[in-house]
Design a protein around this motif. Structure first.
Motif, PDB file in Angstrom:
ATOM      1  N   GLY B   1       6.687 -20.692  19.156  1.00  0.00           N
ATOM      2  CA  GLY B   1       7.951 -21.364  19.386  1.00  0.00           C
ATOM      3  C   GLY B   1       9.007 -20.409  19.913  1.00  0.00           C
ATOM      4  N   ALA B   2      10.131 -20.984  20.288  1.00  0.00           N
ATOM      5  CA  ALA B   2      11.178 -20.183  20.893  1.00  0.00           C
ATOM      6  C   ALA B   2      11.921 -19.361  19.863  1.00  0.00           C
ATOM      7  CB  ALA B   2      12.138 -21.085  21.647  1.00  0.00           C
ATOM      8  N   GLY B   3      12.000 -19.847  18.631  1.00  0.00           N
ATOM      9  CA  GLY B   3      12.758 -19.144  17.611  1.00  0.00           C
ATOM     10  C   GLY B   3      12.026 -19.175  16.285  1.00  0.00           C
ATOM     11  N   VAL B   4      12.700 -18.673  15.253  1.00  0.00           N
ATOM     12  CA  VAL B   4      12.140 -18.711  13.910  1.00  0.00           C
ATOM     13  C   VAL B   4      12.382 -20.099  13.329  1.00  0.00           C
ATOM     14  CG1 VAL B   4      12.233 -17.715  11.614  1.00  0.00           C
ATOM     15  CG2 VAL B   4      12.587 -16.252  13.631  1.00  0.00           C
ATOM     16  N   SER B   5      11.338 -20.692  12.824  1.00  0.00           N
ATOM     17  CA  SER B   5      11.438 -22.046  12.296  1.00  0.00           C
ATOM     18  C   SER B   5      11.165 -22.044  10.802  1.00  0.00           C
ATOM     19  CB  SER B   5      10.429 -22.953  13.019  1.00  0.00           C
ATOM     20  OG  SER B   5      10.457 -24.254  12.481  1.00  0.00           O
ATOM     21  N   GLN B   6      12.024 -22.712  10.050  1.00  0.00           N
ATOM     22  CA  GLN B   6      11.827 -22.805   8.596  1.00  0.00           C
ATOM     23  C   GLN B   6      11.771 -24.269   8.183  1.00  0.00           C
ATOM     24  OE1 GLN B   6      14.960 -19.371   7.598  1.00  0.00           O
ATOM     25  NE2 GLN B   6      13.760 -20.005   5.812  1.00  0.00           N
ATOM     26  N   SER B   7      10.927 -24.538   7.211  1.00  0.00           N
ATOM     27  CA  SER B   7      10.836 -25.901   6.683  1.00  0.00           C
ATOM     28  C   SER B   7      10.538 -25.868   5.193  1.00  0.00           C
ATOM     29  CB  SER B   7       9.733 -26.675   7.425  1.00  0.00           C
ATOM     30  OG  SER B   7       8.478 -26.038   7.251  1.00  0.00           O
ATOM     31  N   PRO B   8      11.044 -26.875   4.447  1.00  0.00           N
ATOM     32  CA  PRO B   8      11.980 -27.882   4.930  1.00  0.00           C
ATOM     33  C   PRO B   8      13.377 -27.307   5.093  1.00  0.00           C
ATOM     34  CG  PRO B   8      11.687 -28.103   2.563  1.00  0.00           C
ATOM     35  CD  PRO B   8      10.763 -26.990   2.991  1.00  0.00           C
ATOM     36  N   ARG B   9      14.273 -28.032   5.735  1.00  0.00           N
ATOM     37  CA  ARG B   9      15.665 -27.586   5.852  1.00  0.00           C
ATOM     38  C   ARG B   9      16.379 -27.716   4.509  1.00  0.00           C
ATOM     39  NH1 ARG B   9      19.029 -27.737  10.215  1.00  0.00           N
ATOM     40  NH2 ARG B   9      20.149 -26.318   8.845  1.00  0.00           N
ATOM     41  N   TYR B  10      16.025 -28.774   3.774  1.00  0.00           N
ATOM     42  CA  TYR B  10      16.633 -29.033   2.468  1.00  0.00           C
ATOM     43  C   TYR B  10      15.526 -29.364   1.480  1.00  0.00           C
ATOM     44  CZ  TYR B  10      20.835 -29.645   5.289  1.00  0.00           C
ATOM     45  OH  TYR B  10      21.860 -29.460   6.171  1.00  0.00           O
ATOM     46  N   LYS B  11      15.720 -28.874   0.248  1.00  0.00           N
ATOM     47  CA  LYS B  11      14.744 -29.188  -0.794  1.00  0.00           C
ATOM     48  C   LYS B  11      15.501 -29.351  -2.097  1.00  0.00           C
ATOM     49  CE  LYS B  11      10.741 -29.526  -2.897  1.00  0.00           C
ATOM     50  NZ  LYS B  11       9.838 -30.698  -2.656  1.00  0.00           N
ATOM     51  N   VAL B  12      15.284 -30.473  -2.743  1.00  0.00           N
ATOM     52  CA  VAL B  12      15.829 -30.694  -4.078  1.00  0.00           C
ATOM     53  C   VAL B  12      14.660 -30.686  -5.046  1.00  0.00           C
ATOM     54  CG1 VAL B  12      17.111 -32.240  -5.597  1.00  0.00           C
ATOM     55  CG2 VAL B  12      17.752 -32.057  -3.190  1.00  0.00           C
ATOM     56  N   ALA B  13      14.744 -29.842  -6.050  1.00  0.00           N
ATOM     57  CA  ALA B  13      13.665 -29.726  -7.019  1.00  0.00           C
ATOM     58  C   ALA B  13      14.212 -29.931  -8.424  1.00  0.00           C
ATOM     59  CB  ALA B  13      12.997 -28.354  -6.919  1.00  0.00           C
ATOM     60  N   LYS B  14      13.415 -30.557  -9.250  1.00  0.00           N
ATOM     61  CA  LYS B  14      13.785 -30.675 -10.653  1.00  0.00           C
ATOM     62  C   LYS B  14      13.447 -29.360 -11.358  1.00  0.00           C
ATOM     63  CE  LYS B  14      13.304 -35.659 -11.123  1.00  0.00           C
ATOM     64  NZ  LYS B  14      12.635 -36.780 -11.824  1.00  0.00           N
ATOM     65  N   ARG B  15      14.263 -29.012 -12.319  1.00  0.00           N
ATOM     66  CA  ARG B  15      14.044 -27.765 -13.049  1.00  0.00           C
ATOM     67  C   ARG B  15      12.621 -27.755 -13.621  1.00  0.00           C
ATOM     68  NH1 ARG B  15      16.366 -25.965 -18.266  1.00  0.00           N
ATOM     69  NH2 ARG B  15      17.071 -28.085 -18.465  1.00  0.00           N
ATOM     70  N   GLY B  16      11.921 -26.644 -13.372  1.00  0.00           N
ATOM     71  CA  GLY B  16      10.550 -26.525 -13.851  1.00  0.00           C
ATOM     72  C   GLY B  16       9.504 -26.832 -12.790  1.00  0.00           C
ATOM     73  N   GLN B  17       9.944 -27.413 -11.673  1.00  0.00           N
ATOM     74  CA  GLN B  17       9.032 -27.771 -10.588  1.00  0.00           C
ATOM     75  C   GLN B  17       8.717 -26.540  -9.748  1.00  0.00           C
ATOM     76  OE1 GLN B  17      10.732 -30.902  -8.197  1.00  0.00           O
ATOM     77  NE2 GLN B  17       8.936 -31.145  -6.918  1.00  0.00           N
ATOM     78  N   ASP B  18       7.538 -26.513  -9.138  1.00  0.00           N
ATOM     79  CA  ASP B  18       7.175 -25.452  -8.205  1.00  0.00           C
ATOM     80  C   ASP B  18       7.561 -25.883  -6.787  1.00  0.00           C
ATOM     81  OD1 ASP B  18       3.952 -24.607  -9.787  1.00  0.00           O
ATOM     82  OD2 ASP B  18       6.027 -24.355 -10.454  1.00  0.00           O
ATOM     83  N   VAL B  19       8.017 -24.925  -5.967  1.00  0.00           N
ATOM     84  CA  VAL B  19       8.347 -25.234  -4.578  1.00  0.00           C
ATOM     85  C   VAL B  19       7.710 -24.207  -3.656  1.00  0.00           C
ATOM     86  CG1 VAL B  19      10.534 -26.350  -5.168  1.00  0.00           C
ATOM     87  CG2 VAL B  19      10.500 -23.914  -4.597  1.00  0.00           C
ATOM     88  N   ALA B  20       7.519 -24.617  -2.402  1.00  0.00           N
ATOM     89  CA  ALA B  20       6.976 -23.725  -1.376  1.00  0.00           C
ATOM     90  C   ALA B  20       7.818 -23.863  -0.127  1.00  0.00           C
ATOM     91  CB  ALA B  20       5.515 -24.075  -1.082  1.00  0.00           C
ATOM     92  N   LEU B  21       8.313 -22.744   0.364  1.00  0.00           N
ATOM     93  CA  LEU B  21       9.159 -22.713   1.548  1.00  0.00           C
ATOM     94  C   LEU B  21       8.401 -22.008   2.664  1.00  0.00           C
ATOM     95  CD1 LEU B  21      12.474 -21.570  -0.213  1.00  0.00           C
ATOM     96  CD2 LEU B  21      11.468 -23.856  -0.102  1.00  0.00           C
TER      97      LEU B  21
END
Lengths: 118, 116
Positions: B1-21
């Motif tokens: 791609g032309a630039g650095v891409s990150q996903s998701p742009r927004y993430k809401v997680a409940k306390r204790g949940q695992d997330v992956a960026l």
């Protein structure tokens, strides 16, 4: 460790006027880079201007220029002919010229919010 | 791609949940950095990759944070058992060189993580 200090949380300037944002830093290194980044609401960091410490001449990029005072460890950004699109957070950052395990990671200040009024 | 891409742009997680960026750097860029930017603060260094090797993870706040870049391109920052203090914008940056000092870092637009 190097520290970067931006003492102005917020600055305001009228369109077409000139504003100066301040930055000081602390380091024991003699060679390094200094940067100003702009972060609009989109959150993407955009490089505004870069200064190599070994260069005595102050960097300029169109309406943006710096006043680099190595002995005083001061690195201010001057924005001339301010435009509405200049409104953003501005971050001063330091980067060593010595490669380390953290690569060429940047040390950022806390930022200055620039407001531009019509 | 032309630039650095990150996903998701927004993430809401409940306390204790695992997330992956996720971070997709510019193709061919050797160096990849993760930064954490708390509200009203400047970005702070988390970790650095040179190709697939994680050379520095000294900035990771706790052992709940884990980053990988298994094939030397895409990187994932994982946070286990999220806490409210993890709420921040997570920025990824890549640069072409590794030991080339005259190398510019390019940033993505970040992921804003909110833990509720």
């Amino acid at each position: 460790a190097q520290t970067v200090t931006q003492s102005q949380p917020e600055m305001s300037v009228q369109e077409a006027e000139t504003v100066t944002l301040s930055c000081t830093y602390d380091t024991s290194e003699s060679d390094y880079y200094l940067f100003w980044y702009k972060q609009p609401p989109s959150r993407q960091m955009i490089l505004v201007i870069r200064q190599e410490a070994y260069k005595q001449q102050n960097a300029t990029e169109n309406r943006f220029s710096v006043n680099f005072q190595k002995a005083a460890k001061s690195f201010s950004l001057k924005i001339s002919d301010s435009q509405l699109g200049d409104a953003a957070m501005y971050f001063c950052a330091y980067r060593s010229m010595s490669f380390s395990n953290s690569g060429y990671a940047l040390n950022f200040g806390k930022g200055t919010s620039l407001l531009v009024t019509p | 791609g032309a630039g650095v891409s990150q996903s998701p742009r927004y993430k809401v997680a409940k306390r204790g949940q695992d997330v992956a960026l996720r971070c997709d750097p510019i193709s061919g860029h050797v160096s990849l950095f993760w930064y954490q930017q708390a509200l009203g603060q400047g970005p702070e260094f988390l970790t650095y990759f040179q190709n697939e090797a994680q050379l520095d993870k000294s900035g990771l706040p706790s052992d709940r944070f884990f980053a990988e870049r298994p094939e030397g391109s895409v990187s994932t920052l994982k946070i286990q058992r999220t806490q409210q203090e993890d709420s921040a914008v997570y920025l990824c940056a890549s640069s072409r060189g590794a030991r080339t000092e005259n190398t510019e870092a390019f940033f993505g637009q970040g992921t804003r993580l909110t833990v509720v």
